[in-house]
Motif scaffolding. Structure first.
Motif: not given
Length: 233
Positions: A74-85
């Protein structure tokens, strides 16, 4: 002639309106009964994992991570970034800058792609280490010799060296800086006495060399005219 009889109490006009209302209700009912609801499929397919996840810029208190775009039906809406979980936020870009980090520290970084239905991709992960904070230069002057700490933590000395206060393993006077033996990194500060020298390393240890006639090197002994380098404490 048509019979336009009306219901009692309605009259002719009321009777016609009544018949039209009944027909309208019948038409609406037919439409509702004949309508077939359209069924939409539920999107359960997650986006692909972001590719080529890497660190492109490193500082003593921050870093920048980048990745290549994920794909989705369908389409990517966002990216979520993690640091140490722990989530560091979302972005529609293919990079994120993180600040407020500790120098010379390894962090576990991750990134996930999300689509409109809330599906999440498999998390891409890497280990990123911030840069080492450079040592602030330190200078010291004795009676006839000088010391300096370079930004790489090494110690250099020049001047009079009759008691080994330059720490190069000799008693030769030097008109240009020479490296102090064994102190090529990790030194934070230096100090100079009349004919002896002292260095404080970043690990908290203290090192001294030069004239030790009155025990100024701090190693528990005295009476020695010189020592090239001794750990005091």
């Amino acid at each position: 002639m048509k019979d336009h009889r009306s219901l009692p109490g309605f009259g002719f006009i009321g009777f016609v309106s009544w018949r039209r209302s009944i027909r309208a209700l019948m038409l609406v009912g037919a439409v509702l009964i004949g309508a077939v609801p359209k069924i939409f499929a539920v999107d359960t397919t997650p986006p692909s994992t972001p590719g080529n996840f890497q660190v492109t810029s490193v500082g003593t208190g921050g870093l920048v991570v980048t990745w290549t775009a994920s794909t989705d039906d369908v389409g990517v809406t966002a990216y979520e970034v993690f640091r140490d979980g722990v989530s560091q936020g979302t972005t529609t870009n293919l990079s994120m800058s993180l600040t407020g980090l500790t120098s010379t520290t390894a962090y576990s970084m991750g990134v996930e792609a999300r689509d409109l239905a809330g599906n999440r991709s498999v998390r891409a992960t890497i280990i990123a280490t911030t840069a080492t904070k450079p040592v602030a230069p330190s200078l010291a002057g004795g009676q006839s010799h000088s010391l300096a700490v370079k930004v790489d933590g090494s110690v250099w000395a020049w001047g009079k060296n009759d008691y080994g206060q330059l720490g190069d393993g000799t008693t030769t006077n030097r008109s240009a800086p020479v490296a102090v033996s064994g102190l090529t990194s990790g030194v934070a500060q230096v100090a100079a006495g009349d004919s002896h020298s002292v260095a404080l390393k970043s690990d908290g240890t203290v090192w001294a060399w030069g004239w030790d006639y009155n025990g100024q090197l701090g190693d528990g002994s005295w009476g020695n005219y010189y020592s090239y380098q001794t750990r005091a404490c």
